[in-house]
Enzyme design. Structure first.
Site, short mmCIF file in Angstrom:
data_model
loop_
_atom_site.label_atom_id
_atom_site.label_comp_id
_atom_site.label_asym_id
_atom_site.label_seq_id
_atom_site.Cartn_x
_atom_site.Cartn_y
_atom_site.Cartn_z
N GLU A 5 1.16 -1.11 0.10
CA GLU A 5 0.15 -0.53 0.17
C GLU A 5 1.07 0.90 -0.22
OE1 GLU A 5 -3.25 0.02 -0.45
OE2 GLU A 5 -3.10 -1.82 -0.38
N TRP A 61 1.44 2.19 -3.49
CA TRP A 61 0.80 2.53 -3.94
C TRP A 61 1.02 4.29 -3.90
CZ3 TRP A 61 -2.25 1.50 -8.31
CH2 TRP A 61 -2.73 -0.16 -8.56
N TRP A 107 -20.79 12.51 -19.60
CA TRP A 107 -21.56 13.00 -17.72
C TRP A 107 -22.99 12.60 -18.29
CZ3 TRP A 107 -18.08 9.92 -15.14
CH2 TRP A 107 -16.78 9.07 -15.64
N ASN A 138 -10.49 2.79 2.81
CA ASN A 138 -10.25 2.78 1.56
C ASN A 138 -11.27 2.08 0.58
OD1 ASN A 138 -8.51 3.08 -0.70
ND2 ASN A 138 -8.36 0.56 -0.39
N TRP A 140 -16.26 12.35 -12.30
CA TRP A 140 -14.91 11.41 -11.45
C TRP A 140 -14.57 12.99 -10.82
CZ3 TRP A 140 -9.58 13.41 -11.59
CH2 TRP A 140 -9.13 13.59 -12.78
N TRP A 175 -9.33 8.44 -7.88
CA TRP A 175 -10.56 8.41 -8.69
C TRP A 175 -10.32 8.00 -9.88
CZ3 TRP A 175 -15.20 9.47 -7.71
CH2 TRP A 175 -14.97 10.19 -5.49
C1 LIG Z 1 -11.09 7.31 -4.34
C2 LIG Z 1 -10.20 7.64 -3.83
C3 LIG Z 1 -9.87 8.08 -2.87
C4 LIG Z 1 -8.38 8.85 -2.65
N1 LIG Z 1 -7.61 9.71 -2.24
C5 LIG Z 1 -6.56 9.46 -1.13
C6 LIG Z 1 -6.02 10.65 -0.59
O1 LIG Z 1 -5.95 11.87 -1.10
N2 LIG Z 1 -4.97 10.10 0.14
C7 LIG Z 1 -4.46 9.35 0.85
O2 LIG Z 1 -3.35 9.36 1.09
N3 LIG Z 1 -5.18 7.92 0.32
C8 LIG Z 1 -6.31 8.19 -0.35
N4 LIG Z 1 -6.51 7.15 -1.23
C9 LIG Z 1 -6.09 6.05 -0.69
C10 LIG Z 1 -6.37 5.46 0.63
O3 LIG Z 1 -7.98 5.03 0.65
C11 LIG Z 1 -6.36 5.78 2.19
O4 LIG Z 1 -4.91 6.19 2.01
C12 LIG Z 1 -6.22 4.81 2.69
O5 LIG Z 1 -8.01 4.68 2.70
C13 LIG Z 1 -5.76 5.56 3.83
O6 LIG Z 1 -6.20 4.75 5.58
P1 LIG Z 1 -4.70 4.10 6.04
O7 LIG Z 1 -3.75 5.29 6.67
O8 LIG Z 1 -5.12 2.96 7.41
O9 LIG Z 1 -4.22 3.11 5.23
P2 LIG Z 1 -3.80 1.37 5.43
O10 LIG Z 1 -4.28 0.82 4.64
O11 LIG Z 1 -2.86 1.71 7.02
O12 LIG Z 1 -2.11 2.15 4.19
C14 LIG Z 1 -0.91 2.59 4.56
C15 LIG Z 1 -0.90 3.60 3.84
O13 LIG Z 1 -0.81 3.44 2.75
C16 LIG Z 1 -0.97 4.80 1.68
N5 LIG Z 1 -2.56 3.84 0.91
C17 LIG Z 1 -2.50 2.75 1.77
N6 LIG Z 1 -3.90 2.51 0.35
C18 LIG Z 1 -3.32 3.15 -0.79
C19 LIG Z 1 -4.04 3.00 -2.09
N7 LIG Z 1 -4.68 2.93 -2.30
N8 LIG Z 1 -3.22 3.97 -2.35
C20 LIG Z 1 -2.04 5.32 -2.50
N9 LIG Z 1 -1.92 5.12 -1.07
C21 LIG Z 1 -2.60 4.12 -0.19
C22 LIG Z 1 -1.70 5.16 2.39
O14 LIG Z 1 0.09 6.42 2.87
C23 LIG Z 1 -1.53 4.80 4.06
O15 LIG Z 1 -1.25 5.84 5.06
C24 LIG Z 1 -7.83 7.13 -2.43
C25 LIG Z 1 -8.51 6.24 -2.23
C26 LIG Z 1 -9.64 6.14 -3.01
C27 LIG Z 1 -10.15 5.26 -3.55
#
Ligand SMILES: Cc1cc2nc3c(=O)[nH]c(=O)nc-3n(C[C@H](O)[C@H](O)[C@H](O)COP(=O)(O)OP(=O)(O)OC[C@H]3O[C@@H](n4cnc5c(N)ncnc54)[C@H](O)[C@@H]3O)c2cc1C
Length: 482
Positions: free
Chosen positions: A279, A282, A310, A345, A363, A386
């Protein structure tokens, strides 16, 4: 007194593993720590409301941490290329140091500032504090950038071992007298009329100490369940580190090493550790994309989506934002977002899919709402995600995959605990109706105190019909791509 060094803090609001600060300490000269609220330089995206709340508290914490080491954080406001250069002239700083940002507005602005500083005879220098690997270090075999995550991640893991994080400096030499700056309160970053930040105050502790505490809690309680539980919004197995990483209160190298160290002592954690690091991968991939595709936040990566049909509709968009779509898992997510500035997420994916596919809203409108309401709103991850949800991004989910909000709810929140938490008006419904209240028998609704269209809306679209409409719209893309 020797010439001071300015350390310009940006998305790196921490003392540990901060290479710009470490370089200033190594220079053995007085340090001026600076933060500039820049909402006016061309290309700089103004902060959303939730980010402004976070920034206030994070700067307050950084100010306290610096004060404990004898330094006053200088706050100034305006176009950073001018503000930083002016301060350097005012104090006669030989060098100005900062950690890099990768959004196009910051890149442009920093390049301008660098030229001004050099023309003034000063030495600017920048460092990497925010990424495991900067976007220009990874290239495909053909010499381009990666558009697909898995090979990107494989290449990152094969070619880079994140260096050990730097410790926080013990002592920081100050300049006397310190230059004047603004009072933090004068920036009015906190909401007042109305004060909608109660849920943010309940859920978060911005600042480096809060970030470390969150990481420690995750290592102790969350990591062991992460692989199995990360997709379950009804469980708290995610790290919730995203806003701390976003503001640089903790760096990815620190997180990486903490996870690896913990997993090394307990091999049973390997699966969860790998899944978590992926993650973080990502997060890196989003930055990689934004660096190579600066229009990521506004234009679809796949050009065949340029004239997608759209159906912009402010009323439907408002129902989605307010959590009043009639689909409980979507509405619970949107209410969680509004209250806490964060959303799980899996639910981000479901709510996002509902907006772009069931409602056919562009989007970019969802991206903009998230930008305003998320405490972790990120220049790269938000639009990249998005675009992924809409099917027009790099490595996107196939456009014909339309999440069914009822089935997703039943799969990932099987007892409805998440929905009940955020939609108390549905709390009395039994598990088998919680994700589809409009199908519940009248007697069940009455017992639960649910009156459709009064206490909770009926669905604003029929998912089956909306899915067919989305697939018809996407057929147009298929023809163009063929
Ligand atoms: C539509 C949409 C918009 C999003 N917008 C953002 C945003 O603006 N900022 C943001 O940080 N994340 C965003 N995310 C990704 C993700 O949802 C969040 O990073 C995650 O929910 C954060 O929770 P956590 O810290 O418990 O994640 P964990 O699951 O604990 O993951 C650890 C870290 O990995 C990174 N991470 C995790 N999942 C993703 C992912 N899918 N993509 C990129 N990095 C990820 C984050 O930095 C996160 O803190 C988005 C996802 C979607 C589907």
């Amino acid at each position: 007194m020797p010439s001071p060094v300015i350390v310009w803090f940006r998305r790196d609001l921490r003392l540990a593993d901060n290479p710009a600060l470490a370089a200033a300490v190594a220079a053995d000269r007085p340090i001026i720590p600076l933060y500039v609220l820049d909402e006016v330089s061309p290309g700089i995206r103004p902060l959303g409301g939730a980010q402004r709340w976070w920034l206030h508290h994070s700067l307050s914490a950084l100010g306290r941490d610096l004060a404990a080491r004898g330094l006053g954080l200088v706050l100034r406001r305006g176009p950073a290329e001018t503000v930083v250069a002016d301060l350097a002239r005012q104090v006669g700083a030989d060098s100005v140091l900062w950690n890099r940002c990768y959004d196009p507005g910051s890149i442009r602005r920093d390049a301008v500032l660098k030229r001004v500083l050099v023309a003034d005879g000063r030495q600017p220098a920048s460092f990497n504090a925010g990424l495991l690997v900067e976007p220009w270090h990874l290239q495909t075999g053909a010499g381009g950038f990666y558009r697909v995550f898995t090979p990107f991640w494989r290449a990152l893991r094969a070619r880079f071992a994140p260096p050990a994080p730097l410790p926080a400096p013990a002592g920081l030499p100050a300049m006397s007298p310190a230059p004047a700056g603004d009072a933090l309160d004068s920036w009015a970053l906190l909401p007042t009329r109305p004060d909608w930040a109660g849920g943010l105050r309940d859920g978060w502790t911005p600042g480096e100490a809060g970030a470390r505490a969150r990481l420690a809690r995750f290592l102790a309680d969350g990591l062991a369940h992460y692989e199995a539980g990360r997709d379950r919004p009804d469980r708290a197995h995610g790290s919730r580190l995203s806003p701390h990483l976003q503001w640089g209160e903790l760096g990815p190298r620190q997180v990486w090493h903490a996870i690896a160290y913990r997993a090394a002592s307990e091999p049973a954690l390997d699966g969860s550790a790998d899944s978590f690091l992926r993650e973080l991968g990502w997060r890196e991939f989003s930055q990689h994309l934004l660096f190579h595709v600066p229009s990521l936040a506004t234009a679809p990566l796949r050009p065949e989506f340029d004239d997608f049909p759209w159906r912009p509709d402010p009323v439907q968009r408002a129902a989605w934002a307010a959590g009043r779509t009639g689909y409980p898992i979507v509405d619970a997510g949107m209410r969680e977002l509004w209250y806490s500035g964060w959303m799980h997420n899996r639910v981000r994916m479901i709510a996002g899919s509902f907006l772009v596919k069931d409602l056919l809203q562009p989007w970019q409108t969802g991206e903009a709402w998230f930008w305003d309401t998320l405490v972790d709103a990120d220049h790269a991850t938000n639009p990249a995600s998005w675009q992924w949800v809409a099917g027009c991004g790099a490595d996107a989910a196939p456009y014909f995959r339309v999440f069914n909000p009822v089935l997703q709810g039943e799969k990932f929140d099987p007892r409805g605990a998440y929905v009940r938490r955020w939609l108390p008006e549905l709390a009395g419904l039994p598990d088998d109706c919680i994700h589809k209240p409009w199908l519940a028998p009248a007697a069940v609704l009455a017992r639960a105190g649910v009156r459709l269209d009064e206490t909770y809306p009926r669905p604003i679209v029929d998912h089956k019909a909306a899915r067919a409409r989305a697939l018809a719209a996407f057929a147009h893309i298929k023809q163009k791509a063929a």
